[in-house]
Design an enzyme around this catalytic site. Structure first.
Site, mmCIF file in Angstrom:
data_model
loop_
_atom_site.group_PDB
_atom_site.id
_atom_site.type_symbol
_atom_site.label_atom_id
_atom_site.label_comp_id
_atom_site.label_asym_id
_atom_site.label_seq_id
_atom_site.Cartn_x
_atom_site.Cartn_y
_atom_site.Cartn_z
ATOM 1 N N ASP A 82 -54.013 83.540 -8.936
ATOM 2 C CA ASP A 82 -52.795 83.096 -9.617
ATOM 3 C C ASP A 82 -51.623 83.956 -9.170
ATOM 4 O O ASP A 82 -51.737 84.746 -8.225
ATOM 5 C CB ASP A 82 -53.017 83.197 -11.145
ATOM 6 C CG ASP A 82 -52.288 82.093 -11.891
ATOM 7 O OD1 ASP A 82 -51.105 81.848 -11.569
ATOM 8 O OD2 ASP A 82 -52.874 81.495 -12.808
ATOM 9 N N GLU A 118 -53.417 73.926 -16.315
ATOM 10 C CA GLU A 118 -53.604 75.341 -16.686
ATOM 11 C C GLU A 118 -52.523 75.791 -17.657
ATOM 12 O O GLU A 118 -52.777 76.515 -18.612
ATOM 13 C CB GLU A 118 -53.571 76.223 -15.419
ATOM 14 C CG GLU A 118 -53.996 77.665 -15.654
ATOM 15 C CD GLU A 118 -52.856 78.627 -15.958
ATOM 16 O OE1 GLU A 118 -53.123 79.809 -16.226
ATOM 17 O OE2 GLU A 118 -51.669 78.218 -15.954
ATOM 18 N N GLU A 119 -51.294 75.343 -17.394
ATOM 19 C CA GLU A 119 -50.145 75.851 -18.160
ATOM 20 C C GLU A 119 -50.134 75.366 -19.608
ATOM 21 O O GLU A 119 -49.334 75.827 -20.408
ATOM 22 C CB GLU A 119 -48.824 75.452 -17.467
ATOM 23 C CG GLU A 119 -48.631 76.055 -16.072
ATOM 24 C CD GLU A 119 -48.371 77.561 -16.084
ATOM 25 O OE1 GLU A 119 -48.395 78.170 -17.166
ATOM 26 O OE2 GLU A 119 -48.160 78.119 -14.990
ATOM 27 N N HIS A 178 -54.482 76.892 -9.939
ATOM 28 C CA HIS A 178 -53.974 75.718 -10.650
ATOM 29 C C HIS A 178 -52.827 75.039 -9.908
ATOM 30 O O HIS A 178 -51.931 75.690 -9.386
ATOM 31 C CB HIS A 178 -53.631 76.025 -12.106
ATOM 32 C CG HIS A 178 -52.483 76.961 -12.351
ATOM 33 N ND1 HIS A 178 -51.192 76.519 -12.506
ATOM 34 C CD2 HIS A 178 -52.432 78.301 -12.538
ATOM 35 C CE1 HIS A 178 -50.399 77.545 -12.762
ATOM 36 N NE2 HIS A 178 -51.123 78.641 -12.777
HETATM 37 ZN ZN LIG Z 1 -50.342 80.568 -13.295
#
Ligand SMILES: [Zn+2]
Length: 375
Positions: free
Chosen positions: A245, A222-223, A88
């Protein structure tokens, strides 16, 4: 890289160019929904190496590196496994919600940040990285009662120190103003989650294995709930997927204390210096056992240190990817890092190198029949 720790494997190396690139990626500001600055760097880096690049409607960068071609010659016509690797581009941060005048701005949190982290932290605002600070009362003027409780978000302001703030608009993003630095064998930066993944995926695109079709997804949002990965998985339609990640390492030996005495730290999630963290289960995904097994087997054969992330909460893009279409067998691999989702994380260059090596060698040796193996 520490010379003694230099891996002997035939895999891409983390050298000064890769660290310089990570430096640029970490200092870029790309809070969820405004990933432009990182996307530009990604596109510049991968353009010469990918067979096809698309930017989808949400801003995901989807790059395809077709396998089956060596020295310009087609290998025997066979269908390659389509392997999505996702990292991400976005990071946690802030959004300006109101201009109070006199250079003061109200703001909201984007992604998971503990409000107790905020007072007194320098920030960069917007695409021009306008410097500011999350203002707070100095200790001289606070009561002991005030010092014992956290300050609610609606009492905090970002102060840019000047009323000439017309360039800052509601909706602009802000980030902790932490310049990247190298500390011996470690790195200190904001947004190592997930610029480690982005930088790793760039290296994989530059060194794409010929035995698979590599579908690189540099995802957005993503967050705030794995939103970009969900649509990326739908349009790429892969056979399998790996999310890359950075995951928290809470590995300080006496993080918790009982009656004033340190107690054994059993809830560390991951540890620095223990290599890439392979996920068995997190809050969003139960990893595919065939993919876990393959990663472990490659790590053991190639003598790459690895660790199993302690099963628990949290999640990666795999949480959205594995539920796309008719289901996509997925796993996550993370670089461990201390102090995730705060102003500055600490991580080891060697853990990053081993993560890149493991992923590269695992992709390069991925059995074409991995999905027909019994589970
Ligand atoms: Zn992450």
């Amino acid at each position: 890289m520490d010379k003694q720790k230099q891996p002997e494997h035939n895999s891409p190396k983390i050298g000064s160019n890769q660290i310089r690139l990570l430096h640029r990626l970490c200092n870029a500001c790309a809070v969820s929904g405004d990933e432009t600055e990182v996307r530009k760097i990604v596109l510049d880096q991968i353009r010469p190496h990918a067979d096809e690049i698309k930017i989808d409607a949400m801003g995901n960068v989807l790059a395809t590196c077709l396998g089956g071609v060596e020295n310009g010659k087609e290998l025997a016509a066979k269908k390659n496994l389509r392997v999505m690797v996702a990292a991400h581009m976005d990071e946690i941060g802030f959004m300006i919600t109101h201009n109070d005048g006199d250079g003061l701005f109200r703001f909201d949190i984007v992604g998971g940040i503990d409000e107790r982290q905020l007072p007194g932290k320098p920030v960069w605002i917007g695409r021009d990285h306008i410097p500011g600070v999350i203002g707070t009362k100095p200790i001289h003027l606070t009561t002991s009662e005030e010092r014992n409780r956290s300050i609610p978000l609606d009492k905090l302001r970002i102060d840019i120190g000047t009323a000439g703030s017309s360039e800052i608009k509601v909706g602009d993003r802000a980030v902790f103003a932490t310049p990247f630095s190298r500390l011996g064998l470690s790195l200190r930066a904001k947004a190592l989650d997930d610029r480690f993944g982005v930088a790793t995926l760039i290296e994989l695109v530059k060194n794409a294995p010929a035995n698979i079709d590599l579908l690189a997804a540099f995802t957005v949002q993503e967050e705030v709930g794995l939103r970009g990965a969900r649509v990326a998985a739908y349009s790429l339609d892969p056979d399998i997927a790996i999310a890359v990640d950075s995951t928290p390492a809470l590995d300080l030996p006496s993080w918790e204390e009982a009656d004033g005495a340190p107690i054994k730290n059993t809830r560390y999630n991951t540890r620095l210096d223990a290599g890439p963290a392979i996920y068995v289960a997190d809050g969003a995904t139960l990893s595919d056992p065939r993919l876990i097994q393959h990663l472990i087997q490659v790590a053991e054969t190639e003598k790459i240190p690895y660790q199993i992330r302690q099963p628990g909460g949290g999640g990666t893009d795999a949480g959205a990817i594995h539920r796309a279409r008719g289901g996509i067998p997925s796993v996550s691999v993370s670089v461990p890092g201390r102090y995730a989702h705060t102003a500055a994380g600490i991580a080891r260059i060697s853990d990053w190198q081993y993560t890149l090596s493991l992923l590269f060698l695992a992709l390069q040796s991925l059995p074409a029949d991995i999905l027909v193996q019994s589970r």
